[in-house]
Design an enzyme around this catalytic site. Structure first.
Site, PDB file in Angstrom:
ATOM      1  N   GLU A  75       0.865  -1.373   0.039  1.00 29.95           N
ATOM      2  CA  GLU A  75      -0.177  -0.192   0.105  1.00 29.95           C
ATOM      3  C   GLU A  75       0.949   1.284   0.114  1.00 29.95           C
ATOM      4  O   GLU A  75       0.402   2.439   0.274  1.00 29.95           O
ATOM      5  CB  GLU A  75      -1.089  -0.034   1.169  1.00 29.95           C
ATOM      6  N   TYR A 121     -13.477  16.930  18.759  1.00 32.78           N
ATOM      7  CA  TYR A 121     -12.285  16.260  18.716  1.00 32.78           C
ATOM      8  C   TYR A 121     -11.976  15.630  17.106  1.00 32.78           C
ATOM      9  O   TYR A 121     -10.672  15.802  16.732  1.00 32.78           O
ATOM     10  CB  TYR A 121     -11.754  15.369  19.758  1.00 32.78           C
TER      11      TYR A 121
HETATM   12 ZN    ZN Z   1      -5.458  -1.871   3.848  1.00 30.83          ZN
END
Ligand code: ZN
Length: 215
Positions: A75, A121
């Site tokens: 990735e 937040y």
């Molecule tokens: Zn992934």
């Protein structure tokens, strides 16, 4: 200890913490972080976030050519898309965290602002989170989709897959990721209930007060 070895240890520690809390199972998830010379440390392909060996973490040039350590995650294009389009990026965290994945599959999740305004937040740490379509694992089109945002977003949610968050450093990216997952969890816990979300006026007050990128 050198800057590089300290960062190797930090990645290992944060990754184990995320894994131990059930935020990314098996060998899912990956982390990268930038050193001051512009090179990057990236978690190896096939590695579990719970059992990283600091010495095996991949060392990559700024253009993602391999300098040392194990082969990096498949990735990588997701990570490099953030470093290339957001100059402030010092670290990128990608998880397969349950509640964020669930949120990515709900019909009411808005593509241009996937996190509902439940607490200040989530807004402060993440700004608007972009929901991206489903891609096959490892498809470089994921990186192209992030590049298509032209650096405007620090966090995206890959449909039926998981979130990716960039931060100025590793701690900031991890804490923002935790906020994303917690907000997704709150959204699921309260789904179908008649809850009071933050109003548009309250959202904009948070955006103004904390100088959030909200365009
Ligand atoms: Zn992934």
């Amino acid at each position: 200890m050198s800057e590089e070895n300290r960062l190797r240890d930090d990645i290992t520690r944060f990754a184990k913490s995320l894994f131990d809390r059930g935020l990314t199972p098996g060998n899912s998830g990956n982390i990268s972080a930038r050193l001051s010379d512009g090179t990057l440390l990236v978690t190896p392909t096939g590695s579990s976030m719970g059992f990283l060996d600091p010495a095996h973490i991949s060392h990559m040039a700024a253009d993602m050519t391999h300098l040392g350590g194990d082969k990096p995650t498949k990735e990588v294009p997701l990570h490099s898309a953030f470093y290339d389009t957001r100059q402030t990026t010092g670290a990128v965290v990608h998880l397969h965290s349950t509640h964020a994945v669930a949120l990515s599959m709900l019909p009411e999740t808005a593509a241009d602002n996937a996190l509902p305004p439940l607490t200040p937040y989530g807004i402060m740490r993440l700004g608007k989170v972009q929901l991206l379509p489903f891609f096959l694992p490892g498809d470089p089109a994921m990186g192209q989709a992030v590049r298509g945002l032209a650096g405007k977003r620090s966090a995206v949610l890959l449909a039926n897959h998981g979130p990716v968050v960039a931060g100025k450093d590793l701690e900031a990216a991890v804490f923002a990721m935790e906020e994303l997952e917690e907000t997704a969890k709150l959204a699921l816990l309260t789904r179908g209930m008649n809850i009071r979300s933050l109003t548009q006026i309250q959202v904009h007050a948070v955006v103004d007060r904390f100088d959030v990128d909200w365009d």
